[in-house]
Scaffold this motif. Sequence first.
Motif, PDB file in Angstrom:
ATOM      1  N   ASP A 190      17.721 -58.679   3.811  1.00 51.30           N
ATOM      2  CA  ASP A 190      18.396 -59.007   5.052  1.00 51.30           C
ATOM      3  C   ASP A 190      19.007 -60.966   4.439  1.00 51.30           C
ATOM      4  OD1 ASP A 190      17.826 -56.932   6.675  1.00 51.30           O
ATOM      5  OD2 ASP A 190      16.305 -57.741   7.741  1.00 51.30           O
ATOM      6  N   LYS A 255      18.691 -51.017  10.258  1.00 48.26           N
ATOM      7  CA  LYS A 255      18.512 -51.605  10.978  1.00 48.26           C
ATOM      8  C   LYS A 255      21.028 -51.804  11.082  1.00 48.26           C
ATOM      9  CE  LYS A 255      16.796 -55.147   9.744  1.00 48.26           C
ATOM     10  NZ  LYS A 255      15.870 -56.424  10.080  1.00 48.26           N
ATOM     11  N   TYR A 259      20.953 -47.326  16.005  1.00 48.63           N
ATOM     12  CA  TYR A 259      19.862 -47.952  17.223  1.00 48.63           C
ATOM     13  C   TYR A 259      18.389 -47.954  17.175  1.00 48.63           C
ATOM     14  CZ  TYR A 259      24.442 -49.586  18.567  1.00 48.63           C
ATOM     15  OH  TYR A 259      25.641 -50.296  18.863  1.00 48.63           O
ATOM     16  N   ALA A 308      12.157 -57.357  19.953  1.00 51.01           N
ATOM     17  CA  ALA A 308      13.901 -56.798  19.048  1.00 51.01           C
ATOM     18  C   ALA A 308      14.764 -57.455  20.875  1.00 51.01           C
ATOM     19  CB  ALA A 308      14.878 -55.344  19.449  1.00 51.01           C
ATOM     20  N   ASP A 311      16.134 -60.993  20.368  1.00 50.81           N
ATOM     21  CA  ASP A 311      16.745 -61.298  18.819  1.00 50.81           C
ATOM     22  C   ASP A 311      18.373 -60.807  18.998  1.00 50.81           C
ATOM     23  OD1 ASP A 311      15.590 -62.805  17.715  1.00 50.81           O
ATOM     24  OD2 ASP A 311      14.853 -61.267  15.874  1.00 50.81           O
ATOM     25  N   LYS A 312      18.426 -60.283  20.599  1.00 46.54           N
ATOM     26  CA  LYS A 312      19.940 -58.877  21.026  1.00 46.54           C
ATOM     27  C   LYS A 312      21.113 -60.062  20.005  1.00 46.54           C
ATOM     28  CE  LYS A 312      18.713 -59.568  26.381  1.00 46.54           C
ATOM     29  NZ  LYS A 312      18.358 -58.707  26.547  1.00 46.54           N
ATOM     30  N   ASP A 314      21.616 -62.196  19.020  1.00 44.61           N
ATOM     31  CA  ASP A 314      21.582 -62.775  16.962  1.00 44.61           C
ATOM     32  C   ASP A 314      22.202 -61.674  16.576  1.00 44.61           C
ATOM     33  OD1 ASP A 314      21.879 -65.386  17.278  1.00 44.61           O
ATOM     34  OD2 ASP A 314      19.626 -65.318  17.305  1.00 44.61           O
ATOM     35  N   ASP A 315      21.549 -60.212  17.159  1.00 43.38           N
ATOM     36  CA  ASP A 315      22.142 -59.082  16.671  1.00 43.38           C
ATOM     37  C   ASP A 315      23.211 -58.506  16.337  1.00 43.38           C
ATOM     38  OD1 ASP A 315      19.474 -59.063  15.605  1.00 43.38           O
ATOM     39  OD2 ASP A 315      18.730 -57.776  17.043  1.00 43.38           O
ATOM     40  N   VAL A 320      23.796 -55.664  13.382  1.00 43.50           N
ATOM     41  CA  VAL A 320      22.856 -54.906  13.234  1.00 43.50           C
ATOM     42  C   VAL A 320      22.143 -54.049  14.591  1.00 43.50           C
ATOM     43  CG1 VAL A 320      21.808 -55.930  11.389  1.00 43.50           C
ATOM     44  CG2 VAL A 320      20.729 -56.909  13.876  1.00 43.50           C
ATOM     45  N   LYS A 321      21.424 -53.732  14.464  1.00 45.54           N
ATOM     46  CA  LYS A 321      21.427 -52.474  16.119  1.00 45.54           C
ATOM     47  C   LYS A 321      19.981 -52.218  16.058  1.00 45.54           C
ATOM     48  CE  LYS A 321      25.486 -49.310  14.126  1.00 45.54           C
ATOM     49  NZ  LYS A 321      25.202 -49.833  12.757  1.00 45.54           N
ATOM     50  N   SER A 322      19.470 -52.127  17.263  1.00 44.95           N
ATOM     51  CA  SER A 322      17.924 -51.359  17.502  1.00 44.95           C
ATOM     52  C   SER A 322      18.046 -51.538  19.064  1.00 44.95           C
ATOM     53  CB  SER A 322      17.406 -53.491  17.952  1.00 44.95           C
ATOM     54  OG  SER A 322      18.199 -54.066  19.447  1.00 44.95           O
TER      55      SER A 322
END
Length: 426
Positions: A190, A255, A259, A308, A311-312, A314-315, A320-322
Amino acid sequence: MNAGAQWLLCTPDISYKVCHDSTTDGMTSTRLLTLLSPHPVKRSLPLICNAYFSNLTRHRENVCQSGSCLNKRTHGKQGIWSVSPAGHRLFSLTPAGIVNAAPASIQPYLRLMRLDKPIGEMILNALVKPNQILTLSFFVGTWLLYLPGAWSIGLAADPGCLPDFRMLALFGVGALLMRGAGCTINDMWDKDFDKKVLRTASRPIASGEVTRFQALVFLGGQLSLALGVLLCLNYYSIALGAASLSLVVTYPLMKRITYWPQLVLGLTFNWGALLGWSAVMGSCDWSVCLPLYFSGVMWTLIYDTIYAHQDKEDDLKVGVKSTALRFGEHTKQWLGGFSTAMLSGLVLAGINAEQTLPYYCTMSAVAVHLAHQIYTVDTNRPEDCWKKFASNRSLGLLLFLGIVTGNLWKKRNDDQYEMQLDSASD
């Protein structure tokens, strides 16, 4: 120190003062002074780090929302972990203090293992327990990796006996090493993403303190030590433990493609639920181990989805996924479903392991804890998400206590049965 290069970063509960040293080039040497200004205990906790703060300006508007930020120079007596007026570092027994006291060449590698990371939880503990300075709750991630193995070891103990303390200690060392290895692998994958996020920009690989090759060599050292711990177990457990390495290596990639990276993290973090039983008994009893492993995976989906949500934003920006993004406003309903599945698995594991009343009483307490987490969590407040996430260390320890007391209760029931037989024979 260039006074003009100082900014104040605040959240509703914690105020940060970031001071940049203008005498360095490229990466700036920074000292993060954390001040619990709105709380009874005002401690300043320094964290020496090197980082890029390219996107710092977007946080300048969050200035002192919950109280005034005090300059450490003029309030030197308020902190107990700090830098002296002469500029000398004061030694601290906190994890971050120990990392800061280490030689400068070693510090980036200790931070790569997140050995300084626990200071964040200490801050949150101080908000709730102002008089508690040192606590074993520092290593949240290590605890969450360790506890499923501890549960399994506890369930495998002989009736009426305490868990094998040697095995618990081995798993503790293994959890510390494997968490460090996992963090190293994650940061290697990362690097480019971490540079774009303020919270992760100071990580050693992202900031350039440690190259990917140096991290790879360091990773080899950590895995070698972890292998030494694994070789203390039986052959079945050695093979079982080695099988988890593929999950450890591939998890950080998830990620990017799904998701559901939290599901893969759950499969990785809870491998100890299988390994603990086999380490004690020589092989897995799948009627116990699989429900326990399943429950651990559900537990990880709960706490890491909450995590998570920090950081949603910034994700979304870095792509990136979560599960936090997948569930969105329906997160609490999903977490409720995971909690039900987790408790069902724990009950089934308890039945197959012939657990007793204290274990099932603990299940009730665990259910209340989960319900409180889900009902009260504010997924739009990162500091609240962190508090709920960190509270899962207490939930895991509570479950371990229930397993141990339930196992000890078996002996008590055996004694009562023997007394009844003796009285009947008389």
